[in-house]
Design a protein around this motif. Structure first.
Motif, PDB file in Angstrom:
ATOM      1  N   ASP A 138       0.823  -1.214   0.000  1.00 52.99           N
ATOM      2  CA  ASP A 138       0.000   0.000   0.000  1.00 52.99           C
ATOM      3  C   ASP A 138       0.853   1.260   0.000  1.00 52.99           C
ATOM      4  OD1 ASP A 138      -2.336  -1.453  -0.033  1.00 52.99           O
ATOM      5  OD2 ASP A 138      -2.690  -1.294   2.133  1.00 52.99           O
ATOM      6  N   PHE A 139       2.016   1.207   0.641  1.00 55.68           N
ATOM      7  CA  PHE A 139       2.891   2.382   0.722  1.00 55.68           C
ATOM      8  C   PHE A 139       4.002   2.353  -0.325  1.00 55.68           C
ATOM      9  CE2 PHE A 139       1.100   2.411   5.062  1.00 55.68           C
ATOM     10  CZ  PHE A 139       0.614   3.709   5.072  1.00 55.68           C
ATOM     11  N   GLY A 140       3.837   1.527  -1.336  1.00 53.72           N
ATOM     12  CA  GLY A 140       4.762   1.534  -2.460  1.00 53.72           C
ATOM     13  C   GLY A 140       6.048   0.784  -2.238  1.00 53.72           C
ATOM     14  N   LEU A 141       6.125  -0.032  -1.202  1.00 54.37           N
ATOM     15  CA  LEU A 141       7.297  -0.869  -0.974  1.00 54.37           C
ATOM     16  C   LEU A 141       7.170  -2.159  -1.786  1.00 54.37           C
ATOM     17  CD1 LEU A 141       7.490  -0.386   2.889  1.00 54.37           C
ATOM     18  CD2 LEU A 141       8.909   0.756   1.182  1.00 54.37           C
ATOM     19  N   VAL A 142       8.284  -2.822  -1.992  1.00 51.08           N
ATOM     20  CA  VAL A 142       8.323  -4.012  -2.841  1.00 51.08           C
ATOM     21  C   VAL A 142       8.629  -5.232  -1.973  1.00 51.08           C
ATOM     22  CG1 VAL A 142       9.475  -5.119  -4.787  1.00 51.08           C
ATOM     23  CG2 VAL A 142       9.114  -2.649  -4.798  1.00 51.08           C
ATOM     24  N   LEU A 143       7.844  -6.311  -2.144  1.00 49.59           N
ATOM     25  CA  LEU A 143       8.130  -7.591  -1.484  1.00 49.59           C
ATOM     26  C   LEU A 143       8.528  -8.596  -2.564  1.00 49.59           C
ATOM     27  CD1 LEU A 143       6.430  -6.243   0.898  1.00 49.59           C
ATOM     28  CD2 LEU A 143       5.918  -8.597   1.552  1.00 49.59           C
ATOM     29  N   PRO A 144       9.821  -8.710  -2.856  1.00 49.89           N
ATOM     30  CA  PRO A 144      10.231  -9.590  -3.948  1.00 49.89           C
ATOM     31  C   PRO A 144      10.176 -11.054  -3.534  1.00 49.89           C
ATOM     32  CG  PRO A 144      12.160  -8.707  -2.849  1.00 49.89           C
ATOM     33  CD  PRO A 144      10.970  -8.069  -2.196  1.00 49.89           C
ATOM     34  N   GLU A 145      10.065 -11.917  -4.520  1.00 46.08           N
ATOM     35  CA  GLU A 145      10.207 -13.348  -4.256  1.00 46.08           C
ATOM     36  C   GLU A 145      11.675 -13.616  -3.936  1.00 46.08           C
ATOM     37  OE1 GLU A 145       9.438 -17.641  -6.507  1.00 46.08           O
ATOM     38  OE2 GLU A 145       8.742 -15.757  -7.396  1.00 46.08           O
ATOM     39  N   LEU A 146      11.921 -14.353  -2.864  1.00 48.59           N
ATOM     40  CA  LEU A 146      13.300 -14.582  -2.432  1.00 48.59           C
ATOM     41  C   LEU A 146      13.992 -15.571  -3.359  1.00 48.59           C
ATOM     42  CD1 LEU A 146      12.756 -14.823   1.434  1.00 48.59           C
ATOM     43  CD2 LEU A 146      13.383 -12.826   0.066  1.00 48.59           C
ATOM     44  N   PRO A 147      15.297 -15.378  -3.604  1.00 52.27           N
ATOM     45  CA  PRO A 147      16.031 -16.318  -4.451  1.00 52.27           C
ATOM     46  C   PRO A 147      15.961 -17.736  -3.894  1.00 52.27           C
ATOM     47  CG  PRO A 147      17.334 -14.349  -4.018  1.00 52.27           C
ATOM     48  CD  PRO A 147      16.141 -14.280  -3.125  1.00 52.27           C
ATOM     49  N   ALA A 148      16.043 -18.729  -4.776  1.00 56.08           N
ATOM     50  CA  ALA A 148      15.898 -20.130  -4.361  1.00 56.08           C
ATOM     51  C   ALA A 148      16.936 -20.527  -3.324  1.00 56.08           C
ATOM     52  CB  ALA A 148      15.994 -21.035  -5.589  1.00 56.08           C
ATOM     53  N   HIS A 149      18.191 -20.094  -3.494  1.00 53.60           N
ATOM     54  CA  HIS A 149      19.228 -20.484  -2.546  1.00 53.60           C
ATOM     55  C   HIS A 149      18.976 -19.882  -1.173  1.00 53.60           C
ATOM     56  CE1 HIS A 149      21.429 -16.603  -2.257  1.00 53.60           C
ATOM     57  NE2 HIS A 149      20.996 -16.435  -3.500  1.00 53.60           N
ATOM     58  N   LEU A 150      18.446 -18.653  -1.122  1.00 51.43           N
ATOM     59  CA  LEU A 150      18.145 -18.023   0.163  1.00 51.43           C
ATOM     60  C   LEU A 150      16.958 -18.715   0.825  1.00 51.43           C
ATOM     61  CD1 LEU A 150      18.627 -15.830   2.271  1.00 51.43           C
ATOM     62  CD2 LEU A 150      17.241 -14.268   0.854  1.00 51.43           C
ATOM     63  N   ALA A 151      15.935 -19.058   0.025  1.00 53.94           N
ATOM     64  CA  ALA A 151      14.783 -19.775   0.582  1.00 53.94           C
ATOM     65  C   ALA A 151      15.208 -21.112   1.165  1.00 53.94           C
ATOM     66  CB  ALA A 151      13.720 -19.963  -0.504  1.00 53.94           C
ATOM     67  N   LEU A 152      16.139 -21.785   0.486  1.00 51.86           N
ATOM     68  CA  LEU A 152      16.629 -23.073   0.990  1.00 51.86           C
ATOM     69  C   LEU A 152      17.370 -22.902   2.308  1.00 51.86           C
ATOM     70  CD1 LEU A 152      16.837 -26.091   0.325  1.00 51.86           C
ATOM     71  CD2 LEU A 152      19.007 -25.600  -0.838  1.00 51.86           C
ATOM     72  N   GLU A 153      18.186 -21.856   2.420  1.00 54.25           N
ATOM     73  CA  GLU A 153      18.908 -21.599   3.671  1.00 54.25           C
ATOM     74  C   GLU A 153      17.933 -21.268   4.804  1.00 54.25           C
ATOM     75  OE1 GLU A 153      23.084 -19.600   3.105  1.00 54.25           O
ATOM     76  OE2 GLU A 153      21.684 -18.680   1.679  1.00 54.25           O
ATOM     77  N   LEU A 154      16.913 -20.507   4.501  1.00 51.87           N
ATOM     78  CA  LEU A 154      15.927 -20.149   5.523  1.00 51.87           C
ATOM     79  C   LEU A 154      15.185 -21.393   6.007  1.00 51.87           C
ATOM     80  CD1 LEU A 154      14.456 -16.879   3.945  1.00 51.87           C
ATOM     81  CD2 LEU A 154      15.847 -17.034   6.016  1.00 51.87           C
ATOM     82  N   THR A 155      14.815 -22.253   5.086  1.00 56.26           N
ATOM     83  CA  THR A 155      14.133 -23.499   5.461  1.00 56.26           C
ATOM     84  C   THR A 155      15.002 -24.329   6.387  1.00 56.26           C
ATOM     85  OG1 THR A 155      12.970 -23.479   3.341  1.00 56.26           O
ATOM     86  CG2 THR A 155      12.998 -25.547   4.567  1.00 56.26           C
ATOM     87  N   GLY A 156      16.317 -24.268   6.186  1.00 57.20           N
ATOM     88  CA  GLY A 156      17.229 -25.060   7.007  1.00 57.20           C
ATOM     89  C   GLY A 156      17.351 -24.577   8.435  1.00 57.20           C
ATOM     90  N   VAL A 157      17.073 -23.294   8.720  1.00 57.11           N
ATOM     91  CA  VAL A 157      17.237 -22.776  10.089  1.00 57.11           C
ATOM     92  C   VAL A 157      15.913 -22.611  10.817  1.00 57.11           C
ATOM     93  CG1 VAL A 157      19.358 -21.583   9.445  1.00 57.11           C
ATOM     94  CG2 VAL A 157      17.175 -20.350   9.363  1.00 57.11           C
ATOM     95  N   LEU A 158      14.780 -22.704  10.102  1.00 59.52           N
ATOM     96  CA  LEU A 158      13.478 -22.493  10.734  1.00 59.52           C
ATOM     97  C   LEU A 158      12.846 -23.826  11.117  1.00 59.52           C
ATOM     98  CD1 LEU A 158      12.036 -19.657   8.439  1.00 59.52           C
ATOM     99  CD2 LEU A 158      12.825 -19.449  10.821  1.00 59.52           C
ATOM    100  N   PRO A 159      11.882 -23.811  12.046  1.00 61.16           N
ATOM    101  CA  PRO A 159      11.198 -25.053  12.441  1.00 61.16           C
ATOM    102  C   PRO A 159      10.505 -25.717  11.259  1.00 61.16           C
ATOM    103  CG  PRO A 159      10.688 -23.260  13.959  1.00 61.16           C
ATOM    104  CD  PRO A 159      11.399 -22.645  12.792  1.00 61.16           C
ATOM    105  N   SER A 160      10.252 -26.986  11.412  1.00 60.13           N
ATOM    106  CA  SER A 160       9.549 -27.757  10.388  1.00 60.13           C
ATOM    107  C   SER A 160       8.177 -27.133  10.125  1.00 60.13           C
ATOM    108  CB  SER A 160       9.392 -29.201  10.846  1.00 60.13           C
ATOM    109  OG  SER A 160       8.630 -29.935   9.906  1.00 60.13           O
ATOM    110  N   GLY A 161       7.823 -27.052   8.867  1.00 59.69           N
ATOM    111  CA  GLY A 161       6.522 -26.482   8.495  1.00 59.69           C
ATOM    112  C   GLY A 161       6.562 -25.011   8.194  1.00 59.69           C
ATOM    113  N   ALA A 162       7.727 -24.354   8.426  1.00 63.62           N
ATOM    114  CA  ALA A 162       7.833 -22.926   8.122  1.00 63.62           C
ATOM    115  C   ALA A 162       7.823 -22.713   6.612  1.00 63.62           C
ATOM    116  CB  ALA A 162       9.104 -22.350   8.727  1.00 63.62           C
ATOM    117  N   SER A 163       7.410 -21.521   6.202  1.00 65.50           N
ATOM    118  CA  SER A 163       7.388 -21.157   4.788  1.00 65.50           C
ATOM    119  C   SER A 163       8.456 -20.098   4.533  1.00 65.50           C
ATOM    120  CB  SER A 163       6.016 -20.609   4.393  1.00 65.50           C
ATOM    121  OG  SER A 163       6.071 -20.001   3.117  1.00 65.50           O
ATOM    122  N   ALA A 164       9.267 -20.331   3.507  1.00 62.48           N
ATOM    123  CA  ALA A 164      10.349 -19.399   3.184  1.00 62.48           C
ATOM    124  C   ALA A 164       9.973 -18.463   2.043  1.00 62.48           C
ATOM    125  CB  ALA A 164      11.618 -20.163   2.842  1.00 62.48           C
TER     126      ALA A 164
END
Length: 907
Positions: free
Chosen positions: A508-534
């Motif tokens: 709404d305020f003109g900020l951008v929420l980009p899709e995260l790169p695949a390698h970053l999403a994979l790293e995030l999945t590795g540090v977050l609890p099971s069932g988290a969404s990256a």
């Protein structure tokens, strides 16, 4: 030149040490003062340097010359408390009317105080108005002081040595940016010097301190003492010996010393006389708390301050506070005591000041100086910005201004200061009712919304809509780094619904929420609890712990995929151990990161607070995702402004300013009250600035209209024409049915003109005949002369839908290259200009050139009250204006860069 030049008004300005000098033309009645200046206040050495010889007759001859008005001559004097301390004059060279000889004289005691430079600035301004383009002077080679004056002026100086005398020649360029900057720096230095007694006082007197507990005077006295003021504090009350354990004195004259600052807590009717007493006692700064001064009292108050070189805060103000440890002055009667810090705060409304101080206190942002400006007779937001720019303590400025004395000077100061630290303001008075309230409160003209917003935008000021929004934005800008200009944001949340709300708020305020790169999403999945969404937003799940959340945050802030992170947390009952509270990820982790981090904690009681991190940094925590996203958007806007280079004025060629001035002068000679130009004069004026006008022929009657239509056909235009009825004061031709579009044969044209005569009767003054314009995008551009702000350039979508779409933007002149770019890209309909859905793109270079020419016209011709160019047909091949209206009115040029103090107490 056959007539005596009109005399400029008296103005007051600051000398280099902060003393106030009055600059005005010398008159026959000033002959004795002029004689004393040369004969008594100047030494023999000074007279020899001035007159090149020692002569007893020189002072008399100089006084006779200076005080005798005559054509082609102007003499200005500088007065300090009724004493003539300097004089400067020019006389136009008879053989060269664009050149003038100048001379300077300054009393010995006032040399090296900036008297000569200030006189020269005002003298050059007067000379330019008379068409002078070069000033010349003969000086002795050994007169180093006067040579330094010319060198420091900021203009190019040419010198020629001949037998011990130096001929000095200085070309005058009123648009010389180096000269403007030099004048600006002199003004800043003098302003800061004048504010030292106010903001760094060594002694303070409270005049009107009362024995009654809870009274304003007593409250201020007690707060000063309880705040630990480092200097001398005196109370003045003729009816008491002690007040609040402070010894009192019956009058200012009875004090053991001269106070730097006096706080006046006397009734409004006594303010003017008390100010005069303060001036006679040598006080250099006043804070006037009383409200409701009569017009006569207001004028007397300001006159006393000007005469005695006193800087004035108020009247109708809350007071001031200075938290510098060497001062510790709390001279205001608000409930909260300002905490020491680095935020400069200036407000016109005492109520806003109280609310702002309270919110800053519970947030933990301390202030460097707090100044309640009240009715702002003298000290203004511009003064304080210049002080904070130089004080070495302030790194954030918070303003609440309802009126502006010199918006151009304020804008130049703010553009410079915002490069160093953020300036935030509440955009007050956006509604008609709000503007009426502002005008009533400040005794000043309320500022129109569009001009005020243009000022804020061009100056790089962060404008908010409420005190709450101001504090929320300040919390982020004060504690976190700026994002990159693109501001790609990652949202992390332990509850999917809150993450979605935060994501929506960011968009709404003109900020951008980009899709995260695949390698970053994979790293995030590795540090977050099971069932988290990256994905972005990142859903950590409700069971996330501080270690996992910190790892997630570390990965995002170290990556180059995003430029800001928003952490949204919802308290849950899944973790009963405080050590496992996800909030500890922020508390125990580093607060200083490469990119800004903000948090949202749903359920917290305050709108925004700080988390103090392990490394001493602070993270702002908001109670609502909207507030956090809005603060990030303000940070993004500031980052974008800082990424832009300072804009320069574009070069505009082939403009005939002299012809435009001559046209305006001829029109106003026959129309002393001003008025709308007829179509022929309108075309003549706009062509002086190379504006792209369609072929037009003015016809005063039916026969002339037929002949004009025939000429169109002979010139090879199509058979169809545009015939436009005209009468003075006409506004919307289409709405009035004053436009005929159709065949240009004699019969059709006669019929159309006769129809105009039948419908408009005696109002009809004639008609304009034009060829039909080719289709294209219809635009609008115009000029409005605002009484306070000066010229404003408006631009937007035009044609008959201009009011329906209301898609326009505006900027104050002079437009810079940055202004030209943003004006053509920030419209809602801007994609149409760039070729929306296969449409041909407009010639943007031509659009920007047109706006630059309008800016130059508006600055060159102050008599131009308003101009409308609508519609302007934009095509890939250029622009064509098919209709224009211009109104002139008698106005004198106003140089916004000439140093002067506020001329009246009316805001």
């Amino acid at each position: 030149m056959s007539t005596v030049q009109p005399l400029p008004p008296t103005v007051e300005a600051l000398l280099s040490d902060g003393t106030t000098a009055a600059i005005r033309p010398l008159r026959p009645a000033d002959r004795e003062a002029a004689y004393d200046l040369h004969a008594v206040r100047m030494s023999e050495k000074s007279r020899r340097q001035r007159f090149f010889a020692a002569s007893r007759l020189a002072p008399k001859l100089a006084a006779d010359r200076l005080c005798a008005p005559r054509p082609g001559f102007m003499a200005l004097g500088a007065w300090v408390d009724r004493e003539l301390v300097g004089a400067a004059d020019y006389e136009i060279v008879r053989e060269r009317p664009d050149a003038a000889e100048i001379a300077l004289a300054v009393a010995d005691r006032w040399q090296h105080h900036g008297v000569a430079t200030l006189l020269l600035e005002h003298l050059l301004h007067a000379a330019r108005e008379q068409g002078v383009r070069t000033i010349e002077a003969d000086t002795l080679a050994g007169n180093r002081a006067v040579h330094q004056v010319f060198t420091d002026l900021g203009l190019r100086v040419h010198r020629h040595l001949d037998h011990g005398e130096i001929r000095v020649r200085v070309p005058l360029d009123e648009k010389d940016e180096h000269y403007r900057s030099a004048v600006e720096e002199r003004g800043r230095s003098a302003d800061v010097a004048s504010l030292v007694p106010l903001l760094r006082p060594r002694s303070v007197a409270v005049v009107g301190a009362s024995r009654r507990p809870g009274s304003v005077g007593r409250t201020v006295l007690e707060k000063i003492r309880q705040g630990g003021f480092r200097g001398e504090l005196w109370a003045v009350n003729p009816h008491a010996e002690r007040i609040a354990d402070e010894r009192t004195y019956p009058a200012l004259s009875a004090l053991p010393g001269t106070p730097d600052l006096a706080v006046l807590a006397v009734p409004s009717g006594a303010v003017a006389n008390t100010a005069e007493e303060c001036g006679q006692a040598g006080v250099r700064a006043l804070v006037v708390l009383a409200s409701g001064l009569s017009g006569a009292d207001a004028s007397q108050l300001l006159h006393a301050c000007r005469r005695h070189s006193i800087r004035l805060v108020g009247p109708n103000c809350l007071g001031i506070a200075v938290t510098d440890d060497t001062v510790r002055l709390d001279a205001e009667f608000g409930a909260a005591r300002p905490l020491p810090g680095s935020a400069g705060v200036a407000v016109q409304s005492g109520g806003v000041g109280i609310a702002l101080l309270e919110r800053l206190n519970w947030l933990g942002i301390g202030v460097s100086d707090f100044v309640s400006l009240g009715d702002k007779y003298d000290v203004s937001g511009n003064d304080l910005l210049q002080w904070w720019e130089s004080d070495g303590r302030t790194d954030l400025a918070l303003l609440h201004l309802e009126s502006f004395g010199n918006p151009r000077a304020f804008s130049r100061t703010a553009r410079r200061v915002t490069r160093r630290f953020p300036i935030l303001t509440v955009d007050a008075g956006r509604s008609a009712a709000g503007r009426r309230g502002a005008a009533a409160h400040t005794a000043a003209a309320a500022t129109p919304t569009v001009t005020r917003q243009a000022l804020f935008r061009q100056a790089g000021i962060t404008a908010t809509h409420s005190i709450g929004e101001l504090v929320e934005a300040a919390a982020l800008l004060h504690a976190q780094p700026l994002p990159a200009a693109r501001s790609a944001v990652a949202v992390i949340s332990n509850a999917a619904g809150v993450g979605i709300l935060a994501a929506d708020a960011c968009v709404d305020f003109g900020l951008v929420l980009p899709e995260l790169p695949a390698h970053l999403a994979l790293e995030l999945t590795g540090v977050l609890p099971s069932g988290a969404s990256a994905a972005n937003p990142v859903d950590t799940g409700a069971a996330v712990g501080p270690a996992e959340l910190r790892s997630c945050l570390d990965l995002l802030t170290r990556s180059r995929a995003v430029e800001a992170v928003l952490v949204c947390l919802v308290p849950t009952a899944l973790t009963t151990d405080p050590e496992q509270d996800p909030l500890r990820a922020l508390l125990d982790g580093p607060g200083r990161r490469r990119i800004p981090v903000a948090a949202v904690l749903l359920g917290q009681e305050v709108p925004v607070r700080y988390l103090d991190c392990a490394d001493g940094a602070r993270i702002p925590v908001y109670s609502d995702p909207q507030a956090a996203a809005r603060a990030l958007a303000h940070a993004r806007d500031r980052a974008r402004r800082l990424a832009e280079p300072p804009g320069a004025e574009p070069a505009v060629h082939d403009c005939d300013q002299q012809a435009a001035e001559d046209l305006a002068a001829r029109f106003l000679d026959t129309h002393p009250d001003g008025g709308w130009l007829d179509p022929a004069l309108t075309e003549d004026l706009l062509r002086c600035y190379g504006l792209p006008l369609t072929t037009s022929v003015w016809a005063p009657d039916e026969h002339g209209t037929v002949l004009a239509a025939r000429s169109m056909r002979q010139l090879g235009h199509e058979d169809r024409i545009a015939l436009k009825a005209y009468w003075p004061g006409q506004v919307h031709k289409s709405d009035a049915g004053a436009v005929y579009l159709g065949p240009g044969d004699d019969t059709s044209v006669r019929t159309a003109y006769q129809d105009f005569e039948n419908r408009f009767g005696e109002r009809l003054a004639g008609a304009v005949v034009q060829p039909l314009a080719a289709p294209g995008t219809e635009l609008f551009a115009g000029i409005v002369q605002d009484q306070v702000f000066g010229p404003l350039i408006a631009f937007g979508m035009g044609g008959t839908t201009i009011d329906l779409l209301d898609d326009r933007t505006a900027r104050l002149t002079p437009l810079t290259e940055n202004d030209l770019h943003t004006m053509t890209t920030e419209l809602r309909c801007a994609p149409v200009l760039f070729g929306y859905h296969g449409r041909a793109a407009a010639d943007l270079m031509a659009v920007q050139d047109l706006l630059a020419r309008l800016s130059r016209l508006a600055d060159d011709l102050p008599q131009l009250a308003e101009a409308d160019l609508n519609p302007i047909i934009a095509t890939p091949d250029g622009l064509l204006c098919v209709d224009a209206r211009v109104r002139l009115e008698p106005r004198h040029p106003f140089d916004p860069y000439l140093r002067r103090l506020r001329r009246s107490a009316a805001g």
